[in-house]
Design a protein around this motif. Structure first.
Motif, PDB file in Angstrom:
ATOM      1  N   GLY A  17       0.835  -1.194   0.000  1.00 20.47           N
ATOM      2  CA  GLY A  17       0.000   0.000   0.000  1.00 20.47           C
ATOM      3  C   GLY A  17       0.863   1.233   0.000  1.00 20.47           C
ATOM      4  N   VAL A  18       0.344   2.289  -0.615  1.00 13.71           N
ATOM      5  CA  VAL A  18       1.025   3.576  -0.601  1.00 13.71           C
ATOM      6  C   VAL A  18      -0.038   4.653  -0.475  1.00 13.71           C
ATOM      7  CG1 VAL A  18       1.123   3.809  -3.126  1.00 13.71           C
ATOM      8  CG2 VAL A  18       2.768   5.031  -1.696  1.00 13.71           C
ATOM      9  N   SER A  19       0.211   5.597   0.407  1.00 14.58           N
ATOM     10  CA  SER A  19      -0.726   6.674   0.674  1.00 14.58           C
ATOM     11  C   SER A  19      -0.279   7.930  -0.073  1.00 14.58           C
ATOM     12  CB  SER A  19      -0.754   6.933   2.186  1.00 14.58           C
ATOM     13  OG  SER A  19      -1.644   7.959   2.493  1.00 14.58           O
ATOM     14  N   VAL A  20      -1.214   8.513  -0.854  1.00 12.12           N
ATOM     15  CA  VAL A  20      -0.889   9.691  -1.666  1.00 12.12           C
ATOM     16  C   VAL A  20      -1.932  10.770  -1.404  1.00 12.12           C
ATOM     17  CG1 VAL A  20      -0.595  10.562  -4.034  1.00 12.12           C
ATOM     18  CG2 VAL A  20       0.183   8.253  -3.444  1.00 12.12           C
ATOM     19  N   ASN A  21      -1.454  11.976  -1.134  1.00  9.30           N
ATOM     20  CA  ASN A  21      -2.331  13.122  -0.903  1.00  9.30           C
ATOM     21  C   ASN A  21      -3.172  13.384  -2.145  1.00  9.30           C
ATOM     22  OD1 ASN A  21      -3.248  15.950  -0.793  1.00  9.30           O
ATOM     23  ND2 ASN A  21      -1.953  16.093   1.019  1.00  9.30           N
ATOM     24  N   ARG A  22      -4.450  13.669  -1.937  1.00  9.70           N
ATOM     25  CA  ARG A  22      -5.348  13.923  -3.071  1.00  9.70           C
ATOM     26  C   ARG A  22      -4.964  15.176  -3.852  1.00  9.70           C
ATOM     27  NH1 ARG A  22      -9.487  12.157   0.623  1.00  9.70           N
ATOM     28  NH2 ARG A  22     -10.169  10.095  -0.030  1.00  9.70           N
ATOM     29  N   GLN A  23      -4.227  16.091  -3.233  1.00  8.59           N
ATOM     30  CA  GLN A  23      -3.813  17.322  -3.912  1.00  8.59           C
ATOM     31  C   GLN A  23      -2.520  17.143  -4.710  1.00  8.59           C
ATOM     32  OE1 GLN A  23      -5.881  19.959  -3.888  1.00  8.59           O
ATOM     33  NE2 GLN A  23      -7.192  18.589  -2.704  1.00  8.59           N
ATOM     34  N   ALA A  24      -1.843  16.021  -4.532  1.00  6.59           N
ATOM     35  CA  ALA A  24      -0.576  15.780  -5.233  1.00  6.59           C
ATOM     36  C   ALA A  24      -0.836  15.545  -6.721  1.00  6.59           C
ATOM     37  CB  ALA A  24       0.134  14.574  -4.634  1.00  6.59           C
ATOM     38  N   ALA A  25       0.058  16.047  -7.556  1.00  4.45           N
ATOM     39  CA  ALA A  25      -0.050  15.831  -9.002  1.00  4.45           C
ATOM     40  C   ALA A  25      -0.078  14.340  -9.322  1.00  4.45           C
ATOM     41  CB  ALA A  25       1.113  16.506  -9.721  1.00  4.45           C
ATOM     42  N   MET A  26       0.595  13.539  -8.518  1.00  2.00           N
ATOM     43  CA  MET A  26       0.662  12.095  -8.735  1.00  2.00           C
ATOM     44  C   MET A  26      -0.702  11.420  -8.575  1.00  2.00           C
ATOM     45  SD  MET A  26       2.232   9.213  -9.263  1.00  2.00           S
ATOM     46  CE  MET A  26       3.987   9.271  -9.053  1.00  2.00           C
ATOM     47  N   HIS A  27      -1.580  11.969  -7.757  1.00  2.00           N
ATOM     48  CA  HIS A  27      -2.818  11.289  -7.384  1.00  2.00           C
ATOM     49  C   HIS A  27      -3.653  10.871  -8.590  1.00  2.00           C
ATOM     50  CE1 HIS A  27      -6.834  10.681  -5.668  1.00  2.00           C
ATOM     51  NE2 HIS A  27      -6.161  10.246  -4.602  1.00  2.00           N
ATOM     52  N   GLU A  28      -4.023  11.800  -9.436  1.00  2.00           N
ATOM     53  CA  GLU A  28      -4.891  11.469 -10.570  1.00  2.00           C
ATOM     54  C   GLU A  28      -4.162  10.660 -11.633  1.00  2.00           C
ATOM     55  OE1 GLU A  28      -8.226  11.604 -10.615  1.00  2.00           O
ATOM     56  OE2 GLU A  28      -7.864  12.237  -8.554  1.00  2.00           O
ATOM     57  N   LEU A  29      -2.881  10.944 -11.822  1.00  2.00           N
ATOM     58  CA  LEU A  29      -2.111  10.171 -12.795  1.00  2.00           C
ATOM     59  C   LEU A  29      -1.988   8.716 -12.333  1.00  2.00           C
ATOM     60  CD1 LEU A  29      -0.790  10.666 -15.520  1.00  2.00           C
ATOM     61  CD2 LEU A  29       1.356  11.060 -14.332  1.00  2.00           C
ATOM     62  N   LEU A  30      -1.821   8.513 -11.044  1.00  2.00           N
ATOM     63  CA  LEU A  30      -1.757   7.161 -10.493  1.00  2.00           C
ATOM     64  C   LEU A  30      -3.075   6.426 -10.709  1.00  2.00           C
ATOM     65  CD1 LEU A  30      -0.268   5.007  -8.901  1.00  2.00           C
ATOM     66  CD2 LEU A  30      -0.772   6.261  -6.819  1.00  2.00           C
TER      67      LEU A  30
END
Length: 147
Positions: free
Chosen positions: A38-51
């Motif tokens: 598992g990896v936790s990513v902030n919803r505001q991070a650019a990575m979030h939607e690309l992931l």
């Protein structure tokens, strides 16, 4: 949590040539059968939607001495400059793998779990590769440390 050391990894994705990397200290083993992380990513991070669009990710587990890579992918470098001077090779699923890491995981996203202002992405591990033996890079007390 500052007093609890965390291993440092760079999560990478490639969606139709759009590549992104993000330094995380939240990569955790969840299950051995089937192998899940598992990896936790902030919803505001650019990575979030690309992931989300990628449907999977690669994780390069950083070795001691690679704090410059951790800092590079933690500070929001503009996409055009993100990969300049960074040695990579392409993983089997297309995401870049950082050269010199302790090891690499290539994952398919199995599920997403809302977790406050973050999303926990659960990845099924499809491929594992070990790098050269070395001490890991850890994050402790707000700084990168070599063990």
């Amino acid at each position: 949590m500052r007093r609890f050391p965390a291993g440092v990894a760079v999560i990478t994705v490639d969606v139709e040539g759009e590549r992104l990397g993000l330094t995380v200290g939240s990569l955790v083993a969840l299950s051995l059968g089937p192998p899940l992380v598992g990896v936790s990513v902030n919803r505001q991070a650019a990575m979030h939607e690309l992931l989300r669009r990628a449907g999977g990710f690669a994780a390069s587990l950083l070795a001691g001495g690679q704090e410059w890579l951790a800092q590079h992918f933690a500070r929001g470098v503009p996409p055009i400059a993100l990969w300049k001077g960074i040695a990579t090779r392409e993983g089997a699923r297309g995401a870049p793998l950082l050269v010199g890491a302790l090891g690499w995981l290539e994952c398919r996203t199995q599920t997403e779990i809302d977790a406050g202002d973050h999303t926990l992405f659960v990845g099924e591990v499809l491929a594992v590769e070990l790098g050269p033996p070395a001490p890991p890079l850890v994050y402790y007390e707000g700084d990168y440390r070599n063990l």
